[in-house]
Design an enzyme around this catalytic site. Structure first.
Site, mmCIF file in Angstrom:
data_model
loop_
_atom_site.group_PDB
_atom_site.id
_atom_site.type_symbol
_atom_site.label_atom_id
_atom_site.label_comp_id
_atom_site.label_asym_id
_atom_site.label_seq_id
_atom_site.Cartn_x
_atom_site.Cartn_y
_atom_site.Cartn_z
ATOM 1 N N LYS A 1 0.816 -1.219 0.000
ATOM 2 C CA LYS A 1 0.000 0.000 0.000
ATOM 3 C C LYS A 1 0.851 1.272 0.000
ATOM 4 C CE LYS A 1 -4.005 -2.271 1.997
ATOM 5 N NZ LYS A 1 -5.075 -2.291 2.991
ATOM 6 N N ASP B 1 -10.323 1.842 2.080
ATOM 7 C CA ASP B 1 -10.531 0.996 3.261
ATOM 8 C C ASP B 1 -11.306 1.746 4.356
ATOM 9 O OD1 ASP B 1 -9.227 -1.342 2.431
ATOM 10 O OD2 ASP B 1 -7.268 -0.609 3.080
HETATM 11 P P1 NDP Z 1 -0.338 -4.464 11.562
HETATM 12 O O1 NDP Z 1 0.617 -5.593 11.474
HETATM 13 O O2 NDP Z 1 0.056 -3.126 11.024
HETATM 14 O O3 NDP Z 1 -0.771 -4.270 13.134
HETATM 15 C C1 NDP Z 1 -1.186 -5.340 13.897
HETATM 16 C C2 NDP Z 1 -1.744 -4.850 15.250
HETATM 17 O O4 NDP Z 1 -2.308 -5.988 15.922
HETATM 18 C C3 NDP Z 1 -0.704 -4.263 16.214
HETATM 19 O O5 NDP Z 1 -1.305 -3.223 16.942
HETATM 20 C C4 NDP Z 1 -0.369 -5.447 17.144
HETATM 21 O O6 NDP Z 1 0.021 -5.063 18.440
HETATM 22 C C5 NDP Z 1 -1.739 -6.106 17.230
HETATM 23 N N1 NDP Z 1 -1.695 -7.526 17.541
HETATM 24 C C6 NDP Z 1 -1.188 -8.526 16.770
HETATM 25 N N2 NDP Z 1 -1.382 -9.724 17.381
HETATM 26 C C7 NDP Z 1 -2.011 -9.464 18.561
HETATM 27 C C8 NDP Z 1 -2.489 -10.290 19.620
HETATM 28 N N3 NDP Z 1 -2.338 -11.615 19.609
HETATM 29 N N4 NDP Z 1 -3.114 -9.694 20.665
HETATM 30 C C9 NDP Z 1 -3.285 -8.354 20.678
HETATM 31 N N5 NDP Z 1 -2.859 -7.513 19.715
HETATM 32 C C10 NDP Z 1 -2.226 -8.065 18.650
HETATM 33 O O7 NDP Z 1 -1.672 -4.982 10.882
HETATM 34 P P2 NDP Z 1 -2.730 -4.188 9.969
HETATM 35 O O8 NDP Z 1 -3.158 -2.948 10.675
HETATM 36 O O9 NDP Z 1 -2.218 -4.087 8.584
HETATM 37 O O10 NDP Z 1 -3.948 -5.252 9.916
HETATM 38 C C11 NDP Z 1 -4.737 -5.517 11.082
HETATM 39 C C12 NDP Z 1 -5.882 -6.439 10.689
HETATM 40 O O11 NDP Z 1 -6.742 -5.800 9.755
HETATM 41 C C13 NDP Z 1 -5.421 -7.736 10.026
HETATM 42 O O12 NDP Z 1 -6.081 -8.789 10.693
HETATM 43 C C14 NDP Z 1 -5.906 -7.596 8.590
HETATM 44 O O13 NDP Z 1 -6.254 -8.851 8.064
HETATM 45 C C15 NDP Z 1 -7.134 -6.716 8.761
HETATM 46 N N6 NDP Z 1 -7.565 -5.950 7.550
HETATM 47 C C16 NDP Z 1 -8.826 -6.141 7.022
HETATM 48 C C17 NDP Z 1 -9.277 -5.439 5.913
HETATM 49 C C18 NDP Z 1 -10.653 -5.676 5.338
HETATM 50 O O14 NDP Z 1 -10.954 -5.199 4.243
HETATM 51 N N7 NDP Z 1 -11.518 -6.365 6.034
HETATM 52 C C19 NDP Z 1 -8.411 -4.423 5.249
HETATM 53 C C20 NDP Z 1 -7.124 -4.275 5.884
HETATM 54 C C21 NDP Z 1 -6.723 -5.019 6.982
HETATM 55 P P3 NDP Z 1 1.591 -4.719 18.795
HETATM 56 O O15 NDP Z 1 1.838 -3.300 18.368
HETATM 57 O O16 NDP Z 1 1.656 -4.889 20.283
HETATM 58 O O17 NDP Z 1 2.429 -5.714 18.047
#
Ligand code: NDP
Length: 266
Positions: free
Chosen positions: A66, A102
């Site tokens: 992106k 999005d």
């Molecule tokens: P990022 O990798 O940028 O961020 C992930 C976030 O999740 C961080 O804040 C991380 O915390 C947290 N996290 C990961 N694992 C855990 C856990 N086990 N418990 C608590 N917190 C956790 O991801 P994105 O923002 O790119 O994507 C997030 C979600 O959005 C994904 O699941 C993706 O599939 C979904 N998505 C859906 C879309 C749709 O159209 N429906 C479009 C775009 C994304 P920390 O900072 O502590 O590591």
């Protein structure tokens, strides 16, 4: 032979994507001469050349390209530039225009639940960043809670109220949004169960951005009787807005939605 405009999803991986199904159904139903495929792109720096060489009219872009899509665009709409994430590119008169659909798609879905004045976003990644800025621009108060502190710095600098799990206290948000990847491929909750239940029991709605499976978070929201939607609704709504760009605003969003929504049942 019908001349068709070509569209695609660029990403890595893309094999799991339902976008071709969704867009092709709408092209067929509306009688628009378009065809949507998917393209596995390994090197984001090749995005622009690949787009132009293969003769696409428009593409969607997913993980991890992106930001590369933003660099590939000639013109980037202000919101996409602000969140550094372009997920839709359209070729218009030789120039590539970049958009983020999005967050507005998510907002379109959120409004269907009922009035929402404030939300709690769990997670502090790219999705949380886009949703927080967009929802605030629509007059919604946003609070953010994340497992760890480092990624919250950006939100603090943007003026959002932020918490880690240690400092979080539930105080009655209209909607609780899971924008983490907890539950995507494992069975974890986005917050410890006691904190999550406290937040959900004071909320009106629950929303997950994950699609394709019922996450432990949504199971918990269901158990507590909250109205909810999952990431497939966000996928659909962002697709509707992208389709509107692809087809140069030929149809109303409502008409596109009628044509596209049945893909959820396929
Ligand atoms: P990022 O990798 O940028 O961020 C992930 C976030 O999740 C961080 O804040 C991380 O915390 C947290 N996290 C990961 N694992 C855990 C856990 N086990 N418990 C608590 N917190 C956790 O991801 P994105 O923002 O790119 O994507 C997030 C979600 O959005 C994904 O699941 C993706 O599939 C979904 N998505 C859906 C879309 C749709 O159209 N429906 C479009 C775009 C994304 P920390 O900072 O502590 O590591």
């Amino acid at each position: 032979m019908v001349d068709r405009e070509l569209f695609a999803l660029f990403g890595n991986p893309v094999y799991h994507s339902k976008s071709p199904l969704m867009h092709n159904l709408a092209f067929q139903t509306l009688g628009y001469p378009g065809c949507y495929t998917r393209w596995l792109l390994e090197d984001g720096e090749k995005l622009r050349d690949t787009f132009l060489d293969l003769g696409f009219k428009g593409i969607n872009i997913t993980v991890p390209h992106k930001e590369a899509a933003m660099r590939a665009a000639d013109v980037v709409e202000p919101f996409a530039a602000e969140v550094h994430a372009v997920n839709t590119l359209v070729l218009i008169e030789g120039k590539l225009y970049g958009y983020n659909t999005d967050a507005p798609g998510f907002y379109r879905a959120l409004k269907t639940l009922g009035p929402v004045r404030n939300v709690l976003i769990m997670g502090a990644g790219g999705t949380a960043r886009a949703l927080s800025l967009y929802l605030r621009s629509q007059g919604i108060d946003v609070e953010v809670v994340n497992r760890s502190a480092p990624r919250l710095e950006w939100f603090k600098n943007e003026g959002f109220i932020c918490h880690t799990w240690e400092s979080f206290e539930a105080h009655g948000h209209d909607a609780i949004i899971n924008a983490t990847s907890a539950g995507l491929i494992d069975d974890s909750l986005p917050m410890p169960k006691t904190l999550l239940d406290a937040a959900l029991s004071k909320a009106k709605y629950a929303v997950d951005v994950i699609y394709g499976r019922e996450t432990p978070f949504l199971k918990e929201a269901k158990r507590l009787g909250l109205p909810y939607f999952d990431g497939s609704e966000m996928l659909l709504q962002q697709g509707i807005i992208a389709f509107d760009y692809f087809t140069d605003h030929r149809y109303t969003l409502d008409k596109i939605e009628v044509a596209m929504r049945p893909f959820l049942e396929l």
